[in-house]
Scaffold this motif. Structure first.
Motif, PDB file in Angstrom:
ATOM      1  N   MET A   1       0.807  -1.073  -0.122  1.00  0.00           N
ATOM      2  CA  MET A   1      -0.114  -0.188  -0.091  1.00  0.00           C
ATOM      3  C   MET A   1       1.365   1.046  -0.068  1.00  0.00           C
ATOM      4  SD  MET A   1      -2.771  -0.572   2.443  1.00  0.00           S
ATOM      5  CE  MET A   1      -3.708   0.926   2.013  1.00  0.00           C
ATOM      6  N   ARG A   2       0.206   2.202  -0.258  1.00  0.00           N
ATOM      7  CA  ARG A   2       1.050   3.858   0.007  1.00  0.00           C
ATOM      8  C   ARG A   2       0.373   4.598   0.559  1.00  0.00           C
ATOM      9  NH1 ARG A   2       0.329   6.073  -5.819  1.00  0.00           N
ATOM     10  NH2 ARG A   2      -1.509   6.135  -5.501  1.00  0.00           N
ATOM     11  N   HIS A   3       1.723   5.389   1.656  1.00  0.00           N
ATOM     12  CA  HIS A   3       1.009   6.428   2.816  1.00  0.00           C
ATOM     13  C   HIS A   3       1.773   7.243   2.257  1.00  0.00           C
ATOM     14  CE1 HIS A   3      -0.684   2.680   4.961  1.00  0.00           C
ATOM     15  NE2 HIS A   3       0.190   1.746   4.084  1.00  0.00           N
ATOM     16  N   PHE A 167       8.109  10.461 -15.212  1.00  0.00           N
ATOM     17  CA  PHE A 167       9.071   8.538 -15.175  1.00  0.00           C
ATOM     18  C   PHE A 167      10.461   9.132 -14.312  1.00  0.00           C
ATOM     19  CE2 PHE A 167       8.853   9.110 -19.714  1.00  0.00           C
ATOM     20  CZ  PHE A 167       8.224   7.654 -19.982  1.00  0.00           C
ATOM     21  N   PRO A 168       9.839   9.398 -13.121  1.00  0.00           N
ATOM     22  CA  PRO A 168       9.957  10.274 -11.160  1.00  0.00           C
ATOM     23  C   PRO A 168      11.531   9.748 -11.235  1.00  0.00           C
ATOM     24  CG  PRO A 168       8.116   8.726 -11.323  1.00  0.00           C
ATOM     25  CD  PRO A 168       8.442   8.675 -12.030  1.00  0.00           C
ATOM     26  N   SER A 169      11.920   8.045 -11.481  1.00  0.00           N
ATOM     27  CA  SER A 169      12.864   7.481 -10.846  1.00  0.00           C
ATOM     28  C   SER A 169      14.552   8.098 -11.690  1.00  0.00           C
ATOM     29  CB  SER A 169      12.931   5.868 -11.238  1.00  0.00           C
ATOM     30  OG  SER A 169      12.035   5.149 -10.248  1.00  0.00           O
ATOM     31  N   MET A 227       0.452  14.971  -9.658  1.00  0.00           N
ATOM     32  CA  MET A 227       1.913  14.214  -9.988  1.00  0.00           C
ATOM     33  C   MET A 227       2.356  13.730  -9.138  1.00  0.00           C
ATOM     34  SD  MET A 227       2.463  12.299 -12.722  1.00  0.00           S
ATOM     35  CE  MET A 227       2.008  13.956 -14.087  1.00  0.00           C
ATOM     36  N   MET A 228       2.530  14.216  -7.945  1.00  0.00           N
ATOM     37  CA  MET A 228       3.105  13.530  -7.051  1.00  0.00           C
ATOM     38  C   MET A 228       2.059  12.849  -6.312  1.00  0.00           C
ATOM     39  SD  MET A 228       5.421  15.193  -3.154  1.00  0.00           S
ATOM     40  CE  MET A 228       3.585  15.874  -3.260  1.00  0.00           C
ATOM     41  N   LEU A 229       1.636  12.317  -6.388  1.00  0.00           N
ATOM     42  CA  LEU A 229       0.645  12.313  -5.272  1.00  0.00           C
ATOM     43  C   LEU A 229       0.156  10.612  -6.493  1.00  0.00           C
ATOM     44  CD1 LEU A 229      -2.198  14.018  -4.244  1.00  0.00           C
ATOM     45  CD2 LEU A 229       0.157  12.999  -3.235  1.00  0.00           C
ATOM     46  N   ARG A 230       0.868  11.072  -7.613  1.00  0.00           N
ATOM     47  CA  ARG A 230       0.242   9.907  -8.567  1.00  0.00           C
ATOM     48  C   ARG A 230       1.303   8.780  -9.231  1.00  0.00           C
ATOM     49  NH1 ARG A 230      -1.523  13.880 -12.471  1.00  0.00           N
ATOM     50  NH2 ARG A 230      -3.937  14.197 -12.325  1.00  0.00           N
ATOM     51  N   ASN A 231       2.718   9.202  -8.484  1.00  0.00           N
ATOM     52  CA  ASN A 231       3.826   8.816  -8.589  1.00  0.00           C
ATOM     53  C   ASN A 231       3.972   7.902  -7.434  1.00  0.00           C
ATOM     54  OD1 ASN A 231       4.438   9.041 -11.186  1.00  0.00           O
ATOM     55  ND2 ASN A 231       4.992  11.461 -11.394  1.00  0.00           N
ATOM     56  N   LEU A 232       3.623   8.549  -6.639  1.00  0.00           N
ATOM     57  CA  LEU A 232       4.093   8.121  -4.849  1.00  0.00           C
ATOM     58  C   LEU A 232       4.254   6.454  -4.700  1.00  0.00           C
ATOM     59  CD1 LEU A 232       3.852   9.547  -2.455  1.00  0.00           C
ATOM     60  CD2 LEU A 232       1.875   8.299  -1.705  1.00  0.00           C
ATOM     61  N   PHE A 272      -6.679  19.053  -4.842  1.00  0.00           N
ATOM     62  CA  PHE A 272      -5.742  17.925  -3.736  1.00  0.00           C
ATOM     63  C   PHE A 272      -5.978  17.298  -2.830  1.00  0.00           C
ATOM     64  CE2 PHE A 272      -1.735  18.249  -0.460  1.00  0.00           C
ATOM     65  CZ  PHE A 272      -0.903  16.976  -1.216  1.00  0.00           C
ATOM     66  N   ARG A 273      -6.236  17.873  -2.659  1.00  0.00           N
ATOM     67  CA  ARG A 273      -7.556  17.053  -1.678  1.00  0.00           C
ATOM     68  C   ARG A 273      -8.574  15.942  -1.340  1.00  0.00           C
ATOM     69  NH1 ARG A 273     -12.209  19.907   2.132  1.00  0.00           N
ATOM     70  NH2 ARG A 273     -13.099  19.809  -0.172  1.00  0.00           N
ATOM     71  N   ASP A 274      -9.120  16.392  -3.570  1.00  0.00           N
ATOM     72  CA  ASP A 274      -9.918  15.084  -3.503  1.00  0.00           C
ATOM     73  C   ASP A 274      -8.660  14.121  -3.755  1.00  0.00           C
ATOM     74  OD1 ASP A 274     -12.150  15.985  -2.834  1.00  0.00           O
ATOM     75  OD2 ASP A 274     -12.591  17.028  -5.103  1.00  0.00           O
ATOM     76  N   ALA A 275      -7.471  14.403  -4.427  1.00  0.00           N
ATOM     77  CA  ALA A 275      -6.870  13.621  -5.334  1.00  0.00           C
ATOM     78  C   ALA A 275      -6.176  12.490  -3.973  1.00  0.00           C
ATOM     79  CB  ALA A 275      -5.697  13.616  -6.014  1.00  0.00           C
ATOM     80  N   LEU A 276      -5.873  13.560  -3.122  1.00  0.00           N
ATOM     81  CA  LEU A 276      -5.366  13.006  -1.329  1.00  0.00           C
ATOM     82  C   LEU A 276      -5.761  11.646  -1.110  1.00  0.00           C
ATOM     83  CD1 LEU A 276      -2.678  13.235   0.256  1.00  0.00           C
ATOM     84  CD2 LEU A 276      -4.072  14.792   1.305  1.00  0.00           C
ATOM     85  N   TYR A 277      -7.527  11.775  -0.643  1.00  0.00           N
ATOM     86  CA  TYR A 277      -7.923  10.924  -0.256  1.00  0.00           C
ATOM     87  C   TYR A 277      -8.687   9.781  -1.878  1.00  0.00           C
ATOM     88  CZ  TYR A 277      -7.906  13.673   4.054  1.00  0.00           C
ATOM     89  OH  TYR A 277      -7.453  13.995   4.802  1.00  0.00           O
ATOM     90  N   SER A 278      -8.543   9.788  -3.037  1.00  0.00           N
ATOM     91  CA  SER A 278      -8.528   9.238  -3.543  1.00  0.00           C
ATOM     92  C   SER A 278      -9.041   7.361  -3.817  1.00  0.00           C
ATOM     93  CB  SER A 278      -8.409   9.841  -5.412  1.00  0.00           C
ATOM     94  OG  SER A 278      -8.090  10.097  -5.606  1.00  0.00           O
TER      95      SER A 278
END
Length: 278
Positions: A1-3, A167-169, A227-232, A272-278
């Motif tokens: 999981m991602r936290h 491509f974050p890496s 994008m940071m949230l998507r790449n977490l 941002f909040r919606d993406a954070l809790y999606s």
């Protein structure tokens, strides 16, 4: 999981920082903060914790800026003739041996004790102003204080930038080669992390961030944060935020000033909040 832990740094440093962090907490995008308890505005954390019992509060150890929690005469090597820390001269004085480690330890423990007195069970972690705890000799003191604090949780030294990139890496890899000092610093941070883990201290798996956040135009944006949230990556991640309203106190005590005003604008955004809790 991602936290993801979004931790807002610098609570108490100024009234403007308090206001910005409290707005993010009310909006629901920040549930963790680190407090500079050696500043008078840190007293606001007491009613804040009562109102938000789910809040996690860290001690932002700070023997650098402002005045000590200890009586100045008890820590004479840490303060100037006005009883204030040396701020921008701290690094020079520390490296030249003019600051006594015993006094640093005493002041750090006093700040830890004050944090616990103020927030009780909400006290959750320890970090350090400007990351200067990584200085030679000081890091051992920091680890001792973290152990004796009882919370046993600190900020990680393993970081991952480039989170805004497709491509974050790859972006992180390229970032590491933009300066000859970055790979040695990265390896040193991994060694420090191992030392902390050997002491059974707990920390997130990684610190995540946007490349050159705040130091280049347009890095602080809703687009990059989304994008940071998507790449977490999987595991426990920490993103350190510095929201703030600019006032005279902030200009006196910090170099990171206008950037705080920009950082304030993203967490209270609905997308941002919606993406954070999606």
């Amino acid at each position: 999981m991602r936290h993801l832990i979004i931790n807002a740094d610098g609570y108490g440093l100024t009234a403007g920082i308090n206001r910005a962090i409290e707005e993010c907490i009310e909006f629901g995008t920040v549930r963790s903060l680190s407090a500079n308890v050696n500043f008078k505005h840190a007293n606001g954390v007491v009613p804040l914790v009562r109102k938000h019992p789910e809040l996690s509060v860290g001690c932002h150890l700070n023997p650098v800026v402002g005045s000590p929690v200890m009586p100045p005469e008890k820590v004479p090597s840490l303060v100037n003739e006005n009883g204030e820390f040396f701020y921008k001269a701290f690094l020079r004085r520390y490296l030249s041996g003019q600051i006594r480690l015993a006094e640093l330890r005493a002041e750090m423990m006093a700040q830890v004790a004050k944090t616990r007195d103020m927030v009780g069970k909400a006290f959750s972690h320890i970090d350090f102003h400007m990351g200067l705890h990584r200085l030679p000799g000081l890091y051992s003191v920091f680890l001792d204080v973290a152990e004796k604090s009882g919370v046993g949780r600190i900020r990680t030294h393993r970081y991952l930038v480039g989170m805004e990139h497709r491509f974050p890496s790859l972006r992180h890899f390229l970032f590491m080669f933009e300066s000859v000092t970055r790979i040695p610093k990265f390896l040193c941070n991994l060694w420090l992390r191992k030392r902390a883990l050997d002491r059974r201290l707990v920390m997130p798996d990684r610190w995540v961030g946007v490349t050159h956040l705040g130091s280049r135009p347009d890095t602080i944006s809703v687009k990059n944060y989304l994008m940071m949230l998507r790449n977490l990556p999987h595991g426990f991640n920490e993103f350190v935020a510095h929201p703030g309203y600019v006032d005279d106190d902030l200009k006196q005590w910090a170099d990171y000033v206008d950037e705080r005003a920009l950082e304030r604008q993203v967490p209270p955004r609905r997308e941002f909040r919606d993406a954070l809790y999606s």
